[in-house]
Write an enzyme that holds these catalytic residues in place. Structure first.
Site, PDB file in Angstrom:
ATOM      1  N   PRO A   3      -5.231   0.310  18.241  1.00 11.28           N
ATOM      2  CA  PRO A   3      -4.827  -0.335  17.027  1.00 11.28           C
ATOM      3  C   PRO A   3      -4.874   0.521  16.046  1.00 11.28           C
ATOM      4  CG  PRO A   3      -6.927  -0.946  17.261  1.00 11.28           C
ATOM      5  CD  PRO A   3      -5.990  -0.158  19.048  1.00 11.28           C
TER       6      PRO A   3
ATOM      7  N   HIS B 132       0.353  -1.293   0.055  1.00  9.09           N
ATOM      8  CA  HIS B 132      -0.206  -0.252   0.233  1.00  9.09           C
ATOM      9  C   HIS B 132       0.989   1.489   0.025  1.00  9.09           C
ATOM     10  CE1 HIS B 132      -4.304  -1.398   1.475  1.00  9.09           C
ATOM     11  NE2 HIS B 132      -3.956  -2.380   0.597  1.00  9.09           N
TER      12      HIS B 132
ATOM     13  N   TYR C 214       3.981   6.382  10.417  1.00  8.79           N
ATOM     14  CA  TYR C 214       2.882   5.261   9.796  1.00  8.79           C
ATOM     15  C   TYR C 214       3.549   4.336   9.229  1.00  8.79           C
ATOM     16  CZ  TYR C 214      -1.906   2.580   8.641  1.00  8.79           C
ATOM     17  OH  TYR C 214      -2.510   2.055   8.364  1.00  8.79           O
TER      18      TYR C 214
ATOM     19  N   TYR D 196     -10.076   5.272   6.896  1.00 10.69           N
ATOM     20  CA  TYR D 196      -9.784   5.530   8.338  1.00 10.69           C
ATOM     21  C   TYR D 196     -10.547   6.598   8.160  1.00 10.69           C
ATOM     22  CZ  TYR D 196      -5.670   3.432  10.040  1.00 10.69           C
ATOM     23  OH  TYR D 196      -4.651   2.433   9.843  1.00 10.69           O
TER      24      TYR D 196
ATOM     25  N   LYS E  14       0.271   0.037  14.684  1.00 13.53           N
ATOM     26  CA  LYS E  14       1.541   0.037  15.770  1.00 13.53           C
ATOM     27  C   LYS E  14       2.138  -1.453  16.334  1.00 13.53           C
ATOM     28  CE  LYS E  14       3.505   3.179  13.065  1.00 13.53           C
ATOM     29  NZ  LYS E  14       3.573   2.340  11.598  1.00 13.53           N
TER      30      LYS E  14
HETATM   31  C1  PHB Z   1      -6.831  -4.405  10.622  1.00 14.28           C
HETATM   32  O1  PHB Z   1      -6.516  -4.584   9.495  1.00 14.28           O
HETATM   33  O2  PHB Z   1      -7.195  -5.391  11.730  1.00 14.28           O
HETATM   34  C2  PHB Z   1      -6.261  -2.683  11.162  1.00 14.28           C
HETATM   35  C3  PHB Z   1      -5.560  -1.663  10.133  1.00 14.28           C
HETATM   36  C4  PHB Z   1      -5.107  -1.080  10.233  1.00 14.28           C
HETATM   37  C5  PHB Z   1      -5.790  -0.649  11.783  1.00 14.28           C
HETATM   38  C6  PHB Z   1      -5.503  -1.630  12.552  1.00 14.28           C
HETATM   39  C7  PHB Z   1      -5.784  -2.714  12.152  1.00 14.28           C
HETATM   40  O3  PHB Z   1      -5.087   0.707  12.283  1.00 14.28           O
END
Ligand code: PHB
Ligand code: APR
Length: 389
Positions: free
Chosen positions: A292, A72, A384, A200, A296
């Site tokens: 989450p 990505h 990130y 997000y 990280k």
């Molecule tokens: C996930 O795909 O489970 C996931 C991805 C990004 C995040 C948290 C969880 O920030």
């Protein structure tokens, strides 16, 4: 019985450490309290920094990840019904890889089995002794029989609830914690993802995240209150709530279906200091937890293991304990930066029940600044994709 390093826990931290040590000719045993299928049944996050990808490859477990992992170049952040892209590659020259933690664990278990290094599953009552001496001992029970092994070092890779951190006397350990007033309700579904990249979303009804495991399997999350029960969330209710939090175009594209897994996770920031007591070292979730929101958790586990494995290899190759002596300090310097980033992302994207009108204005200003400022986007992107180690 005797080995060089006893590793408690066969999550990603313990398995990665075990393989990096094995490659350097250092013997270890992994003691895991659960069964193999239980460990592989846990659904966790799925975004790997390049550093973590490199370590998994160094451990000899990268073949399937290279084939199946999705690169990505950026992510999207949605606010007030509009999506804004953060272009990691343009801003930092780096990308991330989407590949589930469950798959990483599987691949590491496979290479460990192939090389014949021992793992004891369902090792109960693990107890760590004499770490303040030159000859630590670890005891456990297997099939009702007591077992014991002596070693040079113990690596506690046994997660937040593990025995490793609890072995350190309370007056030798300082902990720092923030518990957030909400959780994430996650759902896994065999449907193609909403978009090529993660989305997000900050919405007045609460945070939402559209993520993925592959081109045919998606992972979605919605912020929920801490008193919610997963049984009260039918798939229909989940999809309806998620749809309300997405922008119109995303909501139209969302492909729903029956869930494969659904669970609620609380959000917490936590750090223990130091990460060493005598010959005992903490790595991964045993020493720290991040919410989450910045993906990280696994990546921090990987950087801990990078520092610890190099320190142990140095010790066995050159009898130098300099790396072991500085492990805690070096790992914590990176951990606190990832804690800051995860806390900041969480703060910026969630609906805090107790927040005032002022707090909400600050959150909106933070997001508006981010969308307008290449400097702010670069700061997000470099965290990130992962700070160096
Ligand atoms: C996930 O795909 O489970 C996931 C991805 C990004 C995040 C948290 C969880 O920030
Ligand atoms: N004895 C033996 N094993 C134990 C004990 C114990 N007393 N306590 C816990 N364990 C095992 C757990 O069953 C688990 O398999 O230790 C393992 C710890 O694994 P994880 O929780 O996955 O922690 P870690 O390997 O540090 O991985 C960190 O996992 O939780 C996510 O977000 C986190 O992505 C991050 C990653």
């Amino acid at each position: 019985m005797r080995t060089q390093v006893v590793i408690v826990g066969s999550g990603p931290s313990g398995l990665l450490l075990g393989q990096l040590l094995h490659k350097a000719g250092i013997d270890s045993i992994i003691l895991e309290q659960k069964s193999k299928s239980y460990v592989l049944g846990r659904i966790r996050a799925g975004v790997l920094e390049q550093g973590a990808v490199g370590l998994i490859e160094e451990a000899g477990a990268g073949a399937r990840m290279r084939r199946e992992g999705l690169i990505h170049d950026g992510t999207e952040i949605a606010f007030r019904g509009e999506r804004h892209r953060i272009d990691f590659k343009a801003l930092t020259g780096k990308t991330v890889m989407v590949y589930g933690q469950t798959e990483v664990t599987h691949d590491l278990m496979d290479v460990r089995e192939a090389c014949g290094a021992p793992t004891v599953y369902e090792a109960l009552d693990v107890a760590i002794h004499d770490v303040e001496t030159d000859s630590p001992q670890v005891t456990w029970t297997k099939d009702g029989k007591p077992q014991q092994i002596s070693c040079d070092y113990v690596a506690a890779c046994d997660g937040y609830h593990g025995v490793g951190r609890q072995t350190i006397p309370a007056d030798k350990l300082k902990t720092f914690e923030r518990v957030y007033p909400f959780g994430w309700l996650g759902l896994l579904v065999d449907k193609p993802p909403l978009s090529d990249e993660l989305v997000y979303t900050n919405h007045e009804r609460g945070f939402a995240l559209c993520s993925m495991r592959s081109l045919t399997r998606s992972r979605y999350y919605i912020q929920c209150s801490l008193d919610e029960h997963v049984e009260d969330w039918s798939d229909d209710r989940f999809w309806e709530e998620l749809t309300r939090r997405l922008d119109k175009e995303a909501a139209r594209r969302l492909q729903t279906g029956p869930s494969i897994e659904k669970s609620i996770a609380p959000l917490r920031s936590f750090v223990a200091e130091p990460l060493r007591h005598g010959r005992l070292f903490l790595a991964g979730d045993a020493g720290h937890i991040v919410p989450p929101t910045g993906a990280k958790g696994l990546n921090l586990a990987a950087s801990d293991v990078a520092y610890l494995s190099r320190a142990l290899i140095d010790f066995y190759k050159s009898k130098s304990s300099a790396g072991l002596d500085s492990y805690s300090q070096r790992a914590l310097a990176r951990i606190w930066k990832a804690e800051r980033f995860s806390w900041w992302m969480t703060q910026m994207l969630h609906n805090f029940p107790e927040s005032s009108g002022f707090d909400r204005k600050m959150q909106a200003a933070e997001l508006d600044y981010l969308f307008a400022s290449p400097a702010a986007q670069t700061a997000l992107a470099e965290n990130y994709v992962g700070l160096p180690y």
